[in-house]
Every structure is written in structure tokens, then in C-alpha cells.
Design an enzyme around this catalytic site. Structure first.
Site, PDB file in Angstrom:
ATOM      1  N   SER A 314     -33.939  -6.191  -4.005  1.00  0.00           N
ATOM      2  CA  SER A 314     -33.809  -6.797  -5.328  1.00  0.00           C
ATOM      3  C   SER A 314     -32.427  -6.592  -5.939  1.00  0.00           C
ATOM      4  O   SER A 314     -31.487  -7.281  -5.578  1.00  0.00           O
ATOM      5  CB  SER A 314     -34.935  -6.324  -6.255  1.00  0.00           C
ATOM      6  N   ASP A 325     -20.503 -12.891  -1.160  1.00  0.00           N
ATOM      7  CA  ASP A 325     -20.168 -14.291  -1.421  1.00  0.00           C
ATOM      8  C   ASP A 325     -18.757 -14.455  -1.979  1.00  0.00           C
ATOM      9  O   ASP A 325     -18.093 -15.469  -1.737  1.00  0.00           O
ATOM     10  CB  ASP A 325     -21.182 -14.898  -2.396  1.00  0.00           C
ATOM     11  N   LYS A 339     -36.090  -9.560  -1.439  1.00  0.00           N
ATOM     12  CA  LYS A 339     -36.911  -9.684  -2.649  1.00  0.00           C
ATOM     13  C   LYS A 339     -36.078 -10.388  -3.715  1.00  0.00           C
ATOM     14  O   LYS A 339     -35.150  -9.814  -4.262  1.00  0.00           O
ATOM     15  CB  LYS A 339     -37.361  -8.314  -3.134  1.00  0.00           C
TER      16      LYS A 339
END
Length: 427
Positions: A314, A325, A339
Site C-alpha cells: 500500500s 516512475d 494493494k
């Protein structure tokens, strides 16, 4: 009902402690006496909250209006009957993260994680396919971690009682108990059963620990983040600032076995590492997207390696995904848990509480990591012997005796060399 941003919890799991961090969750202050007299109203309040906020407008293909009619046609003579009905009602959603907490469970959940906790130190999830109870991660330094419980262990029995068909809340109730008492967990790992006899204890948790090592020229700033609790961002800021003063050449951020926590803690920490770029997008059932970005408050631009594994879940995945990214860090280790859901946690009129899945989140490039997880740039698995060695000798974590850390050092040295060439080229 207004929910403070810091009440948003990522992939909320039942913590087998007396708390998970929900600092700032909005509390609905209806009269407790009203709900004692009208437990049916509590059932309806829960239904209404789910109806307004649940992430899936089809309610996972459940006729939610029919569910309301069914449960409000009943007569409830006590709040305990209402609690049972609410749990049954929510179970129809087939979502282990949307869950009801009685007043004792909710009070435990609200305790600030910077204080003392009571428990064995594991966080549980229910596998959506098999319905088995799975350890997301043991909390570092707790009885479970010291005994060798690992992420992905499947809990088969609690004190000899089978967990078949058992939901997370029931498992938590069985595992918790007074300090000094024992609980025995039977787990399945790699098709082998293991038995752990754990003594419940008071646990003081500081989410961040850090050190400067001489593992490479100039020194490495090693930071281990155990969970994204209310004070995680403050401790992370202090760690980076201290290590910057010591003039480290680069950083290793260790998110292994970090089960997550507060959404905005992950965003605050990402901003410490990123000068600009996206961090995360959360999308609700109306398709409304809330995009969070860096805000030019980066504390360091030095090379960074992030360690992840199957217990990184998470909020850990938001942070590592944003850094990956934006090409800010090299990720080393194994694929993360997967998750990608956000819950809001709110109080109900009688002192009980409700966690509701309200959104999905996506990395800056638009990746939906729910179930899929985040694949590191450099993959290195630990075998069972290595896992057990690090579990028994936790002081070796974050040293050259730790294979994933050692591989991270190699990646960091490459990044430092690249960073140096880039800096020279701009002079």
C-alpha cells in the site's frame, strides 16, 4: 460526514496490535443513547455510508438496495445483534478491507502508533481468492518478528482453532490479549507447517531508524521505514536532514516488510525525495481523480536506492512507485505485495467504527498495482536460509551480510558514478 485527509488509510489491514494509525479520522457524534434505543438505526447508518462512498458503484455485483431491505426488515433487541448483522451485511461485498469495528476494536485502532502497543506485532490480510488469512508483514522488533514469522505466511490455526472461514476481525480478537500471555500460531510456508508460540508484549514503535555506514566511499545514508504512521514523515525528515549534515554520498531507503499506513504520510515523504513530478492519483467510483504532486521541497537530490519485497504494501507501493516512475530511485529486491486500495475510517454514533474502501490509487505513470504489485528494477530473491538468518540476527539487516542490501549497494555505486558524470557535464 467529513473525513480528515489524514484519516485515509491505504489497504487498511487488521493489525494484531492494539492499533493501526487512523489519526485524524472524522468522528460522527450522534447520541450514544439514541443507538442503544434504536440499534436498527446503526445498521442503516452503516448501509448509508457504504451506499454513498464505496469504490465500486455496483457494490461488487451485489444488489445493495436489496441488502438494505433485508437487514432493515429485522428487529434488533440489542446492539450486539446489530453488530452481528452489520458484519454479515458487509461480508456480502466480499471486500476484506471494508469492515466494522465494535467500540473496543475501534478505540484500539485510534491509539496513536507513537505510543505503546500491546500485541504480537503482525498485520493480517485475507486473500481475496482463497480467503485464507495471510501475514502482510511482521512489525520489526516485535514478538512475531523475533520469532521468525514472515510476510506471506498463511495462518492455519490460532491456539489450535482452525481459521477456515474465519474473518480478519475474529482472528485479531483471538490473537490479542493481555501482556505476558501466550498465543500459538500454526502457519503454512512453502507447503510446510510451522508453529510459533508468541508472548504478547507492549511494543514501542518508532517508524524510522537510520545510520551512516562506510560501505562505499563518502558513506551511505541507510534509512529503514517500518510503517507510514502519523509521525513517520516527521521522523523521515529528521533522518534525511541529519544524514545530509554528515555528507553521505547516497541513500538506501529500506521499505521491506512495510505494510503501509496513512495515505498522506506516503505523499509527505515522497515530497522529501522528489523536486517535481507526480506522486499518486486516487480515483473514486465517480471517476474523480485527486492527483498529488511534488512541491519543490526536496531535501536531497543525491542518488537513492529503495529496497522492496513481498511485504512492502500500500503506502510503501505509492512511495516506491512514485520514485520509480520519476526515475528518482532504483528499486532493488522482489515484487511488492500489490494493494492499491484506499479506505476511510470513521466513527459511528455508539463508539463503534467503520472502514470503507473508497478509492483505488495509481502511480504517476498510471499503473494500477492492485494484485500486480511493483516489479523492482533489480530483482534479487532471498532463499529460506537467508530469510531465517536475517530473522534470527536482525542486526544484520541493512549490512553487507544482507544480500538485498549488498545488491542495493552495487546499484547505488552505479548511480553515484552516473550522478557524478552528470554533474561534471553541467559545469
Amino acid at each position: 460526514m467529513v473525513i480528515a485527509k489524514r484519516g485515509l488509510v491505504l489497504g487498511a489491514t487488521a493489525a494484531v496490535l492494539t492499533t493501526v494509525a487512523v489519526t485524524g479520522a472524522g468522528i460522527h457524534l450522534s447520541s450514544q443513547a439514541f443507538f442503544r434505543d434504536s440499534p436498527k438505526e446503526l445498521v442503516d447508518e452503516v448501509w448509508q455510508i457504504v451506499d454513498r462512498n464505496y469504490v465500486d458503484g455496483t457494490f461488487n455485483q451485489v444488489d445493495w438496495q436489496k441488502v438494505r431491505n433485508e437487514y432493515l426488515s429485522r428487529n434488533y433487541t440489542s446492539k450486539e445483534e446489530a453488530y452481528k448483522a452489520i458484519r454479515e451485511m458487509l461480508k456480502k461485498l466480499d471486500d476484506p478491507y471494508t469492515r466494522f469495528m465494535d467500540p473496543e476494536e475501534f478505540k484500539s485502532m485510534q491509539i496513536d502508533t507513537s505510543g505503546e502497543l500491546t500485541g504480537v506485532g503482525i498485520q493480517l490480510s485475507q486473500d481475496e481468492d482463497s480467503k485464507k488469512l495471510v501475514v502482510i508483514a511482521p512489525i520489526e522488533g516485535t514478538p512475531a518478528a523475533k520469532a521468525g514469522v514472515l510476510a506471506k505466511d498463511i495462518i492455519l490455526k490460532i491456539d489450535g482453532k482452525s481459521t477456515d472461514g474465519m474473518d480478519v476481525n475474529d482472528a485479531v480478537s483471538l490473537i490479542r490479549g493481555p501482556v505476558g500471555t501466550e498465543v500459538t500460531l500454526t502457519v503454512m510456508r512453502n507447503n510446510q507447517q510451522k508453529i510459533f508460540k508468541l508472548k504478547r508484549d507492549r511494543i514501542e514503535i518508532h517508524p524510522v531508524r537510520y545510520s551512516r555506514t562506510q560501505d562505499i566511499p563518502g558513506g551511505v545514508g541507510y534509512i529503514r521505514l517500518n510503517q507510514f504512521s502519523a509521525n513517520a514523515a516527521g521522523e523521515m525528515r529528521a533522518a534525511i536532514q541529519a544524514l545530509e549534515k554528515q555528507g553521505v554520498s547516497g541513500y538506501v531507503l529500506d521499505l521491506r516488510s512495510n505494510p503501509g499506513g496513512l495515505l498522506y504520510a506516503s505523499i509527505d515523504i515522497a515530497r522529501m525525495w522528489l523536486k517535481d513530478g507526480g506522486i499518486v492519483s486516487t480515483v473514486d467510483r465517480q471517476g474523480v481523480s485527486d492527483r498529488q504532486k511534488a512541491n519543490n521541497r526536496q531535501l536531497t537530490n543525491k542518488p537513492l536506492v529503495v529496497l522492496v519485497d513481498g511485504g512492502s504494501a500500500s503506502a510503501s507501493e505509492i512511495l516506491s512507485g512514485a520514485l520509480q516512475d520519476n526515475q528518482r530511485a532504483v528499486l532493488v529486491g522482489t515484487k511488492t505485495f500489490g494493494k492499491g486500495l484506499v479506505q476511510s475510517v470513521r466513527g459511528l454514533g455508539d463508539g463503534s467504527g467503520l472502514a470503507v474502501t473508497i478509492a483505488k490509487y495509481f502511480t504517476p505513470s498510471g499503473r494500477d498495482i492492485n494484485h500486480a504489485g511493483i516489479v523492482p528494477d533489480v530483482t534479487i530473491e532471498l532463499n529460506d536460509a537467508q530469510r531465517q538468518e536475517l530473522s534470527r540476527n536482525r542486526e544484520e539487516i541493512g549490512t553487507k551480510a544482507d544480500p538485498q542490501y549488498a545488491k542495493g549497494l552495487e546499484a547505488l555505486q552505479q548511480q553515484i558514478a552516473k550522478h557524478g558524470r552528470s554533474a561534471s557535464a553541467t559545469r
